[in-house]
Design a protein around this motif. Sequence first.
Motif, short mmCIF file in Angstrom:
data_model
loop_
_atom_site.label_atom_id
_atom_site.label_comp_id
_atom_site.label_asym_id
_atom_site.label_seq_id
_atom_site.Cartn_x
_atom_site.Cartn_y
_atom_site.Cartn_z
N ARG A 96 -13.24 -6.28 15.37
CA ARG A 96 -13.77 -6.21 13.99
C ARG A 96 -12.97 -7.06 13.02
O ARG A 96 -13.41 -7.32 11.91
CB ARG A 96 -13.87 -4.77 13.53
CG ARG A 96 -12.58 -4.03 13.32
CD ARG A 96 -12.92 -2.66 12.80
NE ARG A 96 -11.81 -1.76 12.88
CZ ARG A 96 -11.81 -0.59 12.28
NH1 ARG A 96 -12.84 -0.20 11.58
NH2 ARG A 96 -10.77 0.19 12.38
N ALA A 129 -8.09 -0.46 10.98
CA ALA A 129 -8.74 -0.06 9.73
C ALA A 129 -7.91 -0.45 8.51
O ALA A 129 -8.46 -0.87 7.49
CB ALA A 129 -9.00 1.45 9.71
N VAL A 130 -6.60 -0.35 8.62
CA VAL A 130 -5.72 -0.72 7.49
C VAL A 130 -5.85 -2.21 7.18
O VAL A 130 -6.02 -2.61 6.03
CB VAL A 130 -4.25 -0.34 7.82
CG1 VAL A 130 -3.31 -0.88 6.75
CG2 VAL A 130 -4.10 1.16 7.95
N TYR A 132 -8.31 -4.30 8.18
CA TYR A 132 -9.70 -4.56 7.81
C TYR A 132 -9.94 -4.24 6.34
O TYR A 132 -10.48 -5.07 5.59
CB TYR A 132 -10.62 -3.73 8.70
CG TYR A 132 -12.10 -3.96 8.47
CD1 TYR A 132 -12.79 -4.86 9.27
CD2 TYR A 132 -12.79 -3.27 7.48
CE1 TYR A 132 -14.16 -5.07 9.08
CE2 TYR A 132 -14.15 -3.48 7.29
CZ TYR A 132 -14.83 -4.37 8.08
OH TYR A 132 -16.17 -4.59 7.88
N ASP A 133 -9.54 -3.04 5.93
CA ASP A 133 -9.76 -2.62 4.54
C ASP A 133 -8.99 -3.49 3.56
O ASP A 133 -9.50 -3.80 2.47
CB ASP A 133 -9.36 -1.15 4.35
CG ASP A 133 -10.31 -0.19 5.06
OD1 ASP A 133 -11.41 -0.61 5.47
OD2 ASP A 133 -9.92 0.99 5.22
N GLN A 134 -7.79 -3.91 3.93
CA GLN A 134 -7.00 -4.77 3.04
C GLN A 134 -7.69 -6.10 2.81
O GLN A 134 -7.80 -6.58 1.69
CB GLN A 134 -5.59 -4.99 3.61
CG GLN A 134 -4.66 -5.72 2.68
CD GLN A 134 -4.33 -4.92 1.42
OE1 GLN A 134 -4.30 -3.69 1.45
NE2 GLN A 134 -4.08 -5.60 0.34
N LYS A 136 -10.99 -6.85 3.39
CA LYS A 136 -12.31 -6.68 2.79
C LYS A 136 -12.25 -6.24 1.34
O LYS A 136 -12.91 -6.81 0.47
CB LYS A 136 -13.11 -5.65 3.59
CG LYS A 136 -14.51 -5.47 3.06
CD LYS A 136 -15.31 -4.50 3.90
CE LYS A 136 -16.72 -4.40 3.32
NZ LYS A 136 -17.54 -3.48 4.06
N ASN A 137 -11.46 -5.21 1.05
CA ASN A 137 -11.46 -4.62 -0.29
C ASN A 137 -10.63 -5.38 -1.32
O ASN A 137 -10.82 -5.18 -2.52
CB ASN A 137 -10.99 -3.17 -0.22
CG ASN A 137 -11.90 -2.31 0.63
OD1 ASN A 137 -13.08 -2.61 0.80
ND2 ASN A 137 -11.35 -1.24 1.18
N ASN A 138 -9.72 -6.21 -0.87
CA ASN A 138 -8.84 -6.93 -1.80
C ASN A 138 -9.03 -8.44 -1.74
O ASN A 138 -8.27 -9.17 -2.36
CB ASN A 138 -7.38 -6.57 -1.51
CG ASN A 138 -7.14 -5.10 -1.76
OD1 ASN A 138 -7.28 -4.62 -2.86
ND2 ASN A 138 -6.79 -4.38 -0.70
#
Length: 187
Positions: A96, A129-130, A132-134, A136-138
């Motif tokens: 991912r 997930a950490v 990925y989220d970093q 995508k979200n930032n």
Amino acid sequence: MDGDRGLPEGDARIGQRAAAGVDLAADDPGVQVPRAAGRVVVAVAGDGLRGPAGVYAQIRPEMLNTGTEAGTLRTPGWRGDGIAFNEARGHPYANRLGGHGKGRFAHQNLVTETQTPTNTPEQRVQVEAVIYDQVKNNDEIVQYNVVPKYAGNSPIPHEIHFTAYGSKGFTFTYILENPAAYVRTGV
């Protein structure tokens, strides 16, 4: 050792050169640099007895969800039945995040891992997930480094070391223990 990142000197040098966009394959036949969709990924091949020596990737938002699932490649130490032996063909560079489990470079990005709880949920939740989220979200570019650690002649890493550094100051370090490398018995 590179004291800041805990990587052997050569691994740290490769990671720094990869971050700078240097084409490492030109001077080291053990290093493959697939370039696609604006990505630079350095996968360092193992010594022939063990699995991959490391993966260094610069992860950008457009790379998320572009990888592939693990195929049928027989990873070093794989016993042939993931369900019976609770084993997974784990992606140090997660699919991912853009890592591949099939194709030309799959053998440099798959290791034998304990499926539950190591590959899922621990690696998936605590690492993938950490990152990925970093990203995508930032909208952050993250230099992602993964170094499997092997004990003795085992073809399976007993630990997998993850480090990441973002373009906006994000830092991350995680050591994943992998029971698959220890005493192995049949089911």
